[in-house]
Write a protein that holds these residues in place. Structure first.
Motif, mmCIF file in Angstrom:
data_model
loop_
_atom_site.group_PDB
_atom_site.id
_atom_site.type_symbol
_atom_site.label_atom_id
_atom_site.label_comp_id
_atom_site.label_asym_id
_atom_site.label_seq_id
_atom_site.Cartn_x
_atom_site.Cartn_y
_atom_site.Cartn_z
ATOM 1 N N PHE A 174 0.863 -1.171 0.000
ATOM 2 C CA PHE A 174 0.000 0.000 0.000
ATOM 3 C C PHE A 174 0.903 1.226 0.000
ATOM 4 O O PHE A 174 1.612 1.471 0.978
ATOM 5 C CB PHE A 174 -0.873 -0.073 1.256
ATOM 6 C CG PHE A 174 -1.948 0.947 1.339
ATOM 7 C CD1 PHE A 174 -2.871 1.098 0.317
ATOM 8 C CD2 PHE A 174 -2.055 1.753 2.462
ATOM 9 C CE1 PHE A 174 -3.884 2.030 0.416
ATOM 10 C CE2 PHE A 174 -3.059 2.692 2.567
ATOM 11 C CZ PHE A 174 -3.976 2.831 1.533
ATOM 12 N N LYS A 212 1.957 5.398 -1.370
ATOM 13 C CA LYS A 212 1.595 6.739 -1.833
ATOM 14 C C LYS A 212 2.193 6.938 -3.225
ATOM 15 O O LYS A 212 3.327 6.491 -3.486
ATOM 16 C CB LYS A 212 2.195 7.734 -0.846
ATOM 17 C CG LYS A 212 1.863 9.168 -1.111
ATOM 18 C CD LYS A 212 2.358 10.049 0.021
ATOM 19 C CE LYS A 212 1.276 10.222 1.059
ATOM 20 N NZ LYS A 212 1.320 11.521 1.740
ATOM 21 N N MET A 220 -2.948 6.991 -1.813
ATOM 22 C CA MET A 220 -2.334 5.678 -1.593
ATOM 23 C C MET A 220 -3.244 4.610 -2.192
ATOM 24 O O MET A 220 -4.461 4.667 -2.043
ATOM 25 C CB MET A 220 -2.154 5.408 -0.097
ATOM 26 C CG MET A 220 -1.156 6.333 0.578
ATOM 27 S SD MET A 220 -1.045 6.030 2.355
ATOM 28 C CE MET A 220 0.088 4.637 2.428
ATOM 29 N N GLU A 221 -2.594 3.660 -2.891
ATOM 30 C CA GLU A 221 -3.320 2.508 -3.441
ATOM 31 C C GLU A 221 -2.399 1.299 -3.363
ATOM 32 O O GLU A 221 -1.180 1.457 -3.319
ATOM 33 C CB GLU A 221 -3.727 2.784 -4.904
ATOM 34 C CG GLU A 221 -4.829 3.826 -5.015
ATOM 35 C CD GLU A 221 -5.346 4.044 -6.439
ATOM 36 O OE1 GLU A 221 -6.534 4.307 -6.574
ATOM 37 O OE2 GLU A 221 -4.559 3.960 -7.400
ATOM 38 N N PRO A 222 -2.987 0.103 -3.387
ATOM 39 C CA PRO A 222 -2.138 -1.085 -3.404
ATOM 40 C C PRO A 222 -1.416 -1.200 -4.746
ATOM 41 O O PRO A 222 -2.018 -0.949 -5.793
ATOM 42 C CB PRO A 222 -3.133 -2.246 -3.247
ATOM 43 C CG PRO A 222 -4.402 -1.618 -2.764
ATOM 44 C CD PRO A 222 -4.409 -0.230 -3.322
#
Lengths: 362, 186
Positions: free
Chosen positions: A5, A7, A176-178
């Motif tokens: 996870f 940014k 933020m994303e996986p």
């Protein structure tokens, strides 16, 4: 593959390291501060160089120097910071340096705002400096794409021996994303590339006669007139139109209306298309993945006999991306815009409303 | 299925941590698309601090949802700013030990959690966000509580091991309030 996870800004920096980037010079500016911050911690771990220059101007000039050695190198900044770098960016295009430049864009013109925007479209795709040069310009929509495009940007910079540009924005940089991170380029791979670059890169005189290997106005190691260099660059840009076009489409086959967007606006537009189709509107989606070279073919393939219009969604007032769409559509369909600016995010509901207005009765 | 969550408060209250713990747990326990977007002012403490979390079965559109299914409020100013960002029928979580003002909405479920007070009773005001997180999970059931707590203890525990027991107690007390509120609303 494990997902982490991350940014956007940090993911861009990590992807660059994994792509083999071993030199970064930059200067703090919101909303891209996490890029240099991440590099400052990570570069020493991989034996690379992190430099905070005394300004954007100096940092971009340092990148020119690093590029002249042929190693994988990059800088990042945001909008007005990129403007300060534009002199050196022009010089790097003039000298054909294999570097990567990332713009985590904010509001403009001038100091604008620290909030995200898409107001650097013209600057990125048409005039990043003087002299009419063009670059490959990636426009990620998600953190995963920011990772993948950064990774590929270094390969393309080396392939074409030319600067490659990533145009993203403060939303993509801050959110933020996986992500699945790409594999680390091996030291052997990088060493082989450095050896291949011996042919043109600066390696010190070692007693040899004084000579300029790198000149702004010629391919490295090549003696030619400026006009010959301009022609060679132009031929490369034309070749990009064959080899480097990237776009995605959805639902265009039966579409009576097209929504088109790039970068952050594209993901919002795409979700609007899903909702409209569920409501029974025949709406399609066209998204340039690279915004230069512009994917004219994506718009040429549309069935204009069915189209009620094309809606361009972007976070720029006045519009910029819409001009490129207009240029390829050539009045074959009415074009409308859905715009936000000055740090405001484009709303899905606004895109849906604008699309319904342009669509008319179902 | 899409869940949109907005958490609003003041810098230093653990607002961003609240959102990140939801996302990290969702990453480890679901196949959902996850997007987190923080928004904060320049001050390290005392300025506004908000974050948006979207958990969805489809790719996420805007990182900042226009309207949220759940709004979690840690300060008066956040209540004023975000009360209207809640869908009708959604749930509004309020830390009543900090928020002195009352919400105007009558078309939403209100979950009052004296998180700050509970945290102080337990022994440290800093664990208030974990108390609220417990209440949020107890009420919404959007993620398995044991996994959320495990993520929290792993993430915060590494930085502040001395707060581990307090965080766990705060989370569990919050859970009780959230679960009871859910039962009362059904």
């Amino acid at each position: 593959m494990d997902k982490v996870f991350m940014k956007g800004c940090q993911a861009i920096a990590e992807a660059a390291i994994r792509a083999g980037c071993r030199f970064f010079a930059g200067y703090p500016i919101t909303p891209q501060n996490e890029v240099p911050e991440y590099f400052s911690r990570r570069m020493p771990e991989v034996g690379g160089v992190f430099l905070q220059g005394e300004s954007e101007t100096a940092s971009a000039a340092m990148l020119y120097g690093a590029g002249a050695t042929g190693i994988r190198a990059m800088t990042s900044s945001s909008s007005c910071g990129i403007s300060l770098m534009s002199e050196a960016i022009g010089w790097m295009a003039g000298a054909c340096m294999p570097v990567v430049i990332c713009n985590v864009a904010r509001g403009g013109p001038g100091i604008g705002s620290i909030q995200p925007s898409q107001q650097d479209y013209f600057q990125a795709t048409k005039a990043s400096g003087n002299g009419g040069f063009r670059m490959l310009v990636f426009a990620p929509s998600t953190v995963q794409e920011a990772v993948d495009m950064t990774y590929r940007a270094f390969d393309l910079a080396q392939k074409y021996k030319y600067p490659v540009y990533i145009l993203t924005d403060g939303f993509t940089g801050e959110m933020m994303e996986p992500v699945v991170l790409p594999e680390m380029r091996s030291e052997e791979f990088l060493a082989a590339e450095r050896k291949a670059n011996d042919a043109w890169a600066v390696r010190g005189r070692n007693g040899a006669p004084k000579a300029h290997k790198i000149r702004c106005g010629a391919r490295p190691g090549v003696v030619c007139t400026l006009e010959e260099k301009n022609i060679e660059d132009w031929e490369m840009y034309e070749q990009w139109k064959k080899d480097e076009i990237e776009y995605e489409t959805y639902g265009t086959e039966d579409a009576e209306l097209i929504i088109t967007a790039y970068g952050i606006s594209a993901r919002i537009a795409r979700s609007a298309v899903s909702i409209l189709r569920k409501e029974g509107y025949r709406v399609g989606f066209v998204r340039p993945i690279k915004i230069h070279p512009f994917p004219e073919i994506a718009y040429e393939q549309l069935d204009y006999s069915k189209l009620r219009g094309i809606l361009c969604a972007e976070m720029s007032i006045p519009p910029q991306f819409a001009y490129d769409v207009e240029a390829v559509v050539r009045k074959r369909a009415p074009i409308a815009t859905c715009l936000r600016s000055g740090g405001e995010i484009i709303e899905r509901s606004a895109i849906i409303d604008a699309a319904k207005k342009l669509y008319g009765d179902k | 299925m899409e869940n949109t969550i907005l958490i609003g408060g003041i810098g230093g209250q653990g607002i961003l941590m609240f959102g990140q713990l939801l996302c990290q747990t969702a990453l480890e326990t679901t196949d959902k698309y996850i997007t987190y977007f923080p928004s904060y002012s320049m001050e390290k403490r005392g300025g506004t601090s908000d974050c948006y979390v979207t958990l969805s079965d489809e790719p996420v559109g805007s990182p900042k949802a226009e309207k949220s299914d759940y709004v979690v409020i840690f300060a008066n100013q956040a209540l004023k700013k975000f009360e209207d960002a809640l869908y009708p029928g959604g749930a509004l979580f309020i830390d009543t030990s900090v928020c002195t003002e009352k919400p105007n909405r009558t078309d939403v479920h209100i979950v009052e959690v004296p998180a700050g007070e509970i945290a102080r009773e337990i022994g440290d005001a800093r664990v208030a966000n974990l108390c609220m997180l417990g209440a949020f999970i107890g009420y919404t059931e959007i993620l398995p509580p044991d996994k959320v707590l495990a993520t929290a203890l792993k993430k915060i525990g590494a930085k502040r091991p001395e707060l581990r027991a307090l965080n766990e107690e705060a989370f569990n007390k919050g859970m009780e309030i959230g679960t009871a509120a859910k039962a009362a609303h059904v």
